[in-house]
Design a protein around this motif. Structure first.
Motif, mmCIF file in Angstrom:
data_model
loop_
_atom_site.group_PDB
_atom_site.id
_atom_site.type_symbol
_atom_site.label_atom_id
_atom_site.label_comp_id
_atom_site.label_asym_id
_atom_site.label_seq_id
_atom_site.Cartn_x
_atom_site.Cartn_y
_atom_site.Cartn_z
ATOM 1 N N ALA A 78 41.411 8.679 28.118
ATOM 2 C CA ALA A 78 40.204 9.054 28.860
ATOM 3 C C ALA A 78 40.084 10.565 29.002
ATOM 4 C CB ALA A 78 40.225 8.394 30.231
ATOM 5 N N ILE A 79 41.197 11.224 29.283
ATOM 6 C CA ILE A 79 41.171 12.692 29.391
ATOM 7 C C ILE A 79 40.816 13.316 28.048
ATOM 8 C CG2 ILE A 79 42.619 14.720 29.805
ATOM 9 C CD1 ILE A 79 44.092 12.996 31.930
ATOM 10 N N LEU A 80 41.373 12.761 26.971
ATOM 11 C CA LEU A 80 41.059 13.260 25.626
ATOM 12 C C LEU A 80 39.574 13.129 25.323
ATOM 13 C CD1 LEU A 80 41.835 14.187 22.744
ATOM 14 C CD2 LEU A 80 42.247 11.791 22.233
ATOM 15 N N ILE A 81 38.993 11.973 25.627
ATOM 16 C CA ILE A 81 37.565 11.766 25.347
ATOM 17 C C ILE A 81 36.695 12.657 26.230
ATOM 18 C CG2 ILE A 81 35.701 10.051 25.357
ATOM 19 C CD1 ILE A 81 37.682 9.658 23.106
ATOM 20 N N PHE A 82 37.147 12.933 27.458
ATOM 21 C CA PHE A 82 36.373 13.816 28.330
ATOM 22 C C PHE A 82 36.390 15.255 27.793
ATOM 23 C CE2 PHE A 82 35.449 16.474 31.978
ATOM 24 C CZ PHE A 82 34.378 15.805 32.543
ATOM 25 N N VAL A 83 37.551 15.702 27.325
ATOM 26 C CA VAL A 83 37.679 17.081 26.837
ATOM 27 C C VAL A 83 37.043 17.241 25.457
ATOM 28 C CG1 VAL A 83 39.346 18.851 26.155
ATOM 29 C CG2 VAL A 83 39.736 17.519 28.218
ATOM 30 N N LEU A 84 37.227 16.245 24.604
ATOM 31 C CA LEU A 84 36.662 16.283 23.253
ATOM 32 C C LEU A 84 35.686 15.114 23.096
ATOM 33 C CD1 LEU A 84 39.936 16.945 21.208
ATOM 34 C CD2 LEU A 84 38.216 18.616 21.869
ATOM 35 N N PRO A 85 34.463 15.244 23.601
ATOM 36 C CA PRO A 85 33.524 14.112 23.600
ATOM 37 C C PRO A 85 32.847 13.907 22.241
ATOM 38 C CG PRO A 85 32.499 15.997 24.604
ATOM 39 C CD PRO A 85 33.903 16.407 24.269
ATOM 40 N N MET A 86 33.611 13.390 21.298
ATOM 41 C CA MET A 86 33.075 13.172 19.958
ATOM 42 C C MET A 86 32.684 11.712 19.810
ATOM 43 S SD MET A 86 35.569 15.441 17.662
ATOM 44 C CE MET A 86 36.260 16.935 18.320
ATOM 45 N N ALA A 87 31.409 11.453 19.788
ATOM 46 C CA ALA A 87 30.898 10.086 19.660
ATOM 47 C C ALA A 87 30.788 9.724 18.186
ATOM 48 C CB ALA A 87 29.538 9.988 20.332
ATOM 49 N N THR A 88 30.481 8.463 17.942
ATOM 50 C CA THR A 88 30.318 8.010 16.565
ATOM 51 C C THR A 88 29.017 8.572 15.980
ATOM 52 O OG1 THR A 88 29.135 6.022 17.241
ATOM 53 C CG2 THR A 88 31.546 5.874 17.073
ATOM 54 N N PRO A 89 28.961 8.712 14.670
ATOM 55 C CA PRO A 89 27.717 9.184 14.051
ATOM 56 C C PRO A 89 26.522 8.272 14.345
ATOM 57 C CG PRO A 89 29.517 9.329 12.493
ATOM 58 C CD PRO A 89 30.048 8.607 13.696
ATOM 59 N N GLN A 90 26.783 6.973 14.506
ATOM 60 C CA GLN A 90 25.687 6.043 14.786
ATOM 61 C C GLN A 90 25.078 6.304 16.164
ATOM 62 O OE1 GLN A 90 28.750 5.076 13.729
ATOM 63 N NE2 GLN A 90 28.303 4.372 11.667
ATOM 64 N N SER A 91 25.913 6.607 17.151
ATOM 65 C CA SER A 91 25.360 6.892 18.476
ATOM 66 C C SER A 91 24.639 8.233 18.484
ATOM 67 C CB SER A 91 26.450 6.844 19.549
ATOM 68 O OG SER A 91 27.418 7.830 19.322
ATOM 69 N N ILE A 92 25.143 9.196 17.735
ATOM 70 C CA ILE A 92 24.454 10.483 17.640
ATOM 71 C C ILE A 92 23.096 10.302 16.963
ATOM 72 C CG2 ILE A 92 24.521 12.745 16.507
ATOM 73 C CD1 ILE A 92 27.520 12.822 17.149
ATOM 74 N N ASP A 93 23.037 9.473 15.932
ATOM 75 C CA ASP A 93 21.763 9.218 15.255
ATOM 76 C C ASP A 93 20.762 8.513 16.161
ATOM 77 O OD1 ASP A 93 22.610 10.413 12.932
ATOM 78 O OD2 ASP A 93 23.182 8.525 11.962
ATOM 79 N N SER A 94 21.253 7.632 17.038
ATOM 80 C CA SER A 94 20.312 6.854 17.847
ATOM 81 C C SER A 94 19.901 7.555 19.136
ATOM 82 C CB SER A 94 20.893 5.476 18.170
ATOM 83 O OG SER A 94 22.058 5.616 18.939
ATOM 84 N N ILE A 95 20.812 8.290 19.793
ATOM 85 C CA ILE A 95 20.443 8.914 21.073
ATOM 86 C C ILE A 95 20.569 10.429 21.090
ATOM 87 C CG2 ILE A 95 20.947 6.867 22.441
ATOM 88 C CD1 ILE A 95 23.592 8.123 23.237
ATOM 89 N N GLY A 96 21.123 11.030 20.060
ATOM 90 C CA GLY A 96 21.243 12.483 19.997
ATOM 91 C C GLY A 96 22.606 12.960 20.489
ATOM 92 N N ILE A 97 22.937 14.186 20.151
ATOM 93 C CA ILE A 97 24.233 14.761 20.491
ATOM 94 C C ILE A 97 24.388 14.903 21.997
ATOM 95 C CG2 ILE A 97 25.672 16.822 20.299
ATOM 96 C CD1 ILE A 97 24.478 17.234 17.482
ATOM 97 N N ARG A 98 23.393 15.465 22.669
ATOM 98 C CA ARG A 98 23.503 15.736 24.103
ATOM 99 C C ARG A 98 23.736 14.462 24.903
ATOM 100 N NH1 ARG A 98 18.403 18.247 26.761
ATOM 101 N NH2 ARG A 98 17.794 16.089 26.640
#
Length: 121
Positions: A78-98
């Motif tokens: 959880a700490i890793l995901i909070f510090v490095l919030p890298m989502a999947t390309p599919q989620s970035i395509d559907s809702i955007g990076i922010r």
């Protein structure tokens, strides 16, 4: 209808192209490029730490007091995901990076609470 890669806003004909990404403004383009450079820079570290956390969770499941070790692995993840919030390309395509960064951080806080619950139970 196209969508801005950074903010997820619907855009019409006027947009800024960069590496097959579409942006609604110059600031979104700069922030999107900055995030992509950040993701490339920390990609290997991210994968290694994901592997370490997964190993802690897996090994922790087979030793005495498994809930504590699994909780430590989940909290580390959880700490890793909070510090490095890298989502999947599919989620970035559907809702955007922010928005994907926001979703990653919200889910990491929930996972951190779950990990602490497992540790201190």
């Amino acid at each position: 209808m196209n969508q801005c890669t950074y903010c997820g806003k619907k855009i019409d004909d006027v947009y800024y192209n960069y590496d097959d990404s579409k942006y609604c403004s110059e600031t979104c383009k700069e922030k999107g490029i900055k995030f992509n450079q950040f993701a490339i820079k920390f990609k290997l570290l991210f994968f290694i730490l994901i592997l370490v956390c997964t190993c802690v969770i897996t090994i922790g499941a087979f030793i005495p007091s498994p809930l504590i070790w699994v909780g430590i692995g989940v909290a580390m993840l959880a700490i890793l995901i909070f510090v490095l919030p890298m989502a999947t390309p599919q989620s970035i395509d559907s809702i955007g990076i922010r928005k994907s960064i926001i979703v990653c951080r919200i889910l990491s806080i929930i996972s951190l609470l779950l990990g602490f619950w497992m540790i201190f139970q």
